[in-house]
Design a protein around this motif. Sequence first.
Motif, short mmCIF file in Angstrom:
data_model
loop_
_atom_site.label_atom_id
_atom_site.label_comp_id
_atom_site.label_asym_id
_atom_site.label_seq_id
_atom_site.Cartn_x
_atom_site.Cartn_y
_atom_site.Cartn_z
N ASP A 421 0.81 -1.22 0.00
CA ASP A 421 0.00 0.00 0.00
C ASP A 421 0.84 1.26 0.00
OD1 ASP A 421 0.12 1.23 2.99
OD2 ASP A 421 0.14 -0.97 3.11
N GLU A 422 0.22 2.34 -0.47
CA GLU A 422 0.82 3.67 -0.44
C GLU A 422 -0.30 4.70 -0.37
OE1 GLU A 422 3.63 6.63 -3.17
OE2 GLU A 422 3.55 4.48 -3.60
N VAL A 423 -0.13 5.70 0.49
CA VAL A 423 -1.11 6.79 0.59
C VAL A 423 -0.89 7.75 -0.58
CG1 VAL A 423 -1.90 8.76 1.96
CG2 VAL A 423 -1.27 6.62 3.09
N ILE A 424 -1.97 8.06 -1.31
CA ILE A 424 -1.85 8.97 -2.45
C ILE A 424 -2.59 10.29 -2.23
CG2 ILE A 424 -1.48 7.09 -4.08
CD1 ILE A 424 -4.39 7.44 -4.99
N HIS A 425 -3.42 10.36 -1.19
CA HIS A 425 -4.10 11.62 -0.88
C HIS A 425 -4.65 11.52 0.54
CE1 HIS A 425 -5.89 15.47 -1.92
NE2 HIS A 425 -7.03 15.08 -1.38
N ASP A 426 -4.54 12.62 1.30
CA ASP A 426 -5.04 12.58 2.68
C ASP A 426 -5.87 13.83 2.96
OD1 ASP A 426 -3.10 14.53 2.84
OD2 ASP A 426 -1.75 13.37 4.11
N ASP A 427 -6.08 14.12 4.24
CA ASP A 427 -6.85 15.28 4.68
C ASP A 427 -8.32 15.18 4.26
OD1 ASP A 427 -6.95 17.68 6.15
OD2 ASP A 427 -6.88 18.88 4.32
N LEU A 428 -8.87 13.97 4.34
CA LEU A 428 -10.28 13.74 4.03
C LEU A 428 -11.01 13.33 5.29
CD1 LEU A 428 -9.83 11.65 0.74
CD2 LEU A 428 -10.46 14.07 0.91
N ALA A 429 -12.27 13.74 5.41
CA ALA A 429 -13.06 13.38 6.58
C ALA A 429 -13.72 12.01 6.40
CB ALA A 429 -14.12 14.44 6.86
N LEU A 430 -14.39 11.83 5.26
CA LEU A 430 -15.05 10.55 4.98
C LEU A 430 -14.92 10.25 3.50
CD1 LEU A 430 -18.59 9.50 6.32
CD2 LEU A 430 -17.41 8.41 4.42
N PRO A 431 -13.77 9.66 3.10
CA PRO A 431 -13.59 9.34 1.68
C PRO A 431 -14.63 8.33 1.22
CG PRO A 431 -11.88 8.31 3.02
CD PRO A 431 -12.64 9.24 3.92
N ASN A 432 -15.14 8.56 0.02
CA ASN A 432 -16.22 7.69 -0.46
C ASN A 432 -16.01 7.36 -1.93
OD1 ASN A 432 -18.71 6.23 -0.17
ND2 ASN A 432 -19.30 7.69 1.40
N GLY A 433 -17.07 7.45 -2.76
CA GLY A 433 -17.02 6.95 -4.12
C GLY A 433 -15.83 7.42 -4.94
N LEU A 434 -15.34 6.52 -5.82
CA LEU A 434 -14.25 6.84 -6.74
C LEU A 434 -14.62 6.36 -8.14
CD1 LEU A 434 -12.71 5.28 -4.01
CD2 LEU A 434 -10.85 6.58 -5.03
#
Length: 574
Positions: A421-434
């Motif tokens: 795994d690798e983090v590609i984006h942060d600073d989200l409260a409730l990540p959802n649909g992609l």
Amino acid sequence: MPSTDPFMNKVAIVTGAAQGLGLDYAAALAARGARVVISDLGTDRSGEGRDPSAVSVALQALKDQGFDVVAHVGQLENEDECRQLVELAIAQFGALDILIHNAGWVDYQGIETQEQAFLDRALGISVHAPVWLAKHAWKHLKLSAAPRIVLTTSDRAMYQRYSQPGLVAYSAGKMAQVGIMNALSMEGLAHGILVNAISPVAKTRMWGVTLPPEELKPEWVTPGVLYLASALCRDTGYILRASNGQFTATRFSENSGVSYPRDLARVEASSLAEVAERWSSIKECHYLPFKVANTRTDLGESPVWDPRSGALYFVDLTGGRIHQLLPDGEVTVLYESAARIGALALTDQGNLVFTEDASVAILDVAQGKVRQYSASVHHRSSYRFNDGACDPQGRFVTGLMDEGPSGKTGALFRFDGELHDEVIHDDLALPNGLAWSQDGQTLFFVDSVSRSIYRAEYLEEGRLEHVTLFAETPAELGRPDGIALDREGGLWVCQFNGSCLLRYDRHGHLTDQVVMPVPRPTSCCFGGAAMDTLYITTARFGMSPAELRHYPDAGDLYAIRPEVGGLARFAFKE
């Protein structure tokens, strides 16, 4: 009164303002610092007669509260009377910012007994009056910093199911105001004049009510009218339905794919026989949700279409199950776990990659067994992966969230074929649909808490650049959840607790709203042999016993058939 109030020192005309809705609108405007001209002829429920004392009583009541108000008595179907009303506002207050045409009446006359005078009165107040008022107000509204016109229509005219015998004259006038609104909204664009309509339901004298009602109160409509009349409103050409303290905005929207007037993008027919033969398709509402299966999932999520088998996979997140909808309509449980299963995707070998709490796994579909797990990315049990999808390079991307109140601790993780795994984006409260665009160069993703849908450039190595806000969904329509893209670049989003799906075009403009029969649609994907069916999962999660009695089908699987088909999802490379 704070000087920042949007109505401070604004000048408004309100017709039909001696009592009921109009009086409440006028009082609310004046209480917020507006200077108001109230107009009323004082007719009876059939639009007949004249009683100047009605508006005089209303005027005195408003003045007793210290409001800056003047009154007008006039026959508004007459152009001269409308001109005089506007001139009174200019003479008294020196400007005009807001025109609210509320005047009207309701009475019944069957078609076989319809009288010329009855019809003329109905069309006079609902057709002639708004046209003459707008004509004479227009040059003054063009000088306003926030010019607004609010007309009045009716659900009993717009919806056949709510109409009643004897309302031909009334309905003709109220539907005419929708057409007037549409035309004026386009003519006003160049001058910033926004024109909308209210469709109110309230117990007033039109209902034969004389005492204050316990429900359907006029004052519960007023906040919606205030919004349409204020600088806070930036939309034009909308009908705001208001009833019992609830609001929903609607408009006549064109079908996707239409090139007006030459191509309606619908059913072709060149003869009477062909029209008759194809009538069921011609009248079909492609956006009418229909039930696919009685699944009763607690928190249905992450539907995925398998074009090879014709099966649809989806999860029950809190139930820890992966379901399979077979081509014959049978629903089976493919896999069950004590963990929360947030998302899944197809692999290039016909298997499934999915999330369990804060880890990712691969399920051998033929064996029904997990054959590979990733390490957990978080040690706290409140953290879990939510929605997910595969990128064009065959890697799995999923959003980590905290079910506890921890702020913006969510992030997007990317997993390769070895489940590293690798983090590609942060600073989200409730990540959802992609969802990825057809060329794979743009990623759309949701943060449900902020009601935001983001768009980002997606680089081949799996990094995001130029993350921008694509759309912010309306606060009154719940929170955005799962998403899917159609072949025109339109983005469909499920509105959890909003009882609907929304569609935004490639520029982020809202084009469609599909009302669902249950309140919590969760996620969606395109499927079917032609990729022309949009499957929709729903939830029962968090609903009270009373809500479940009202919505017994919550948690079931639904679908719609949009005009434009959708994009197939990318597969995970094992």
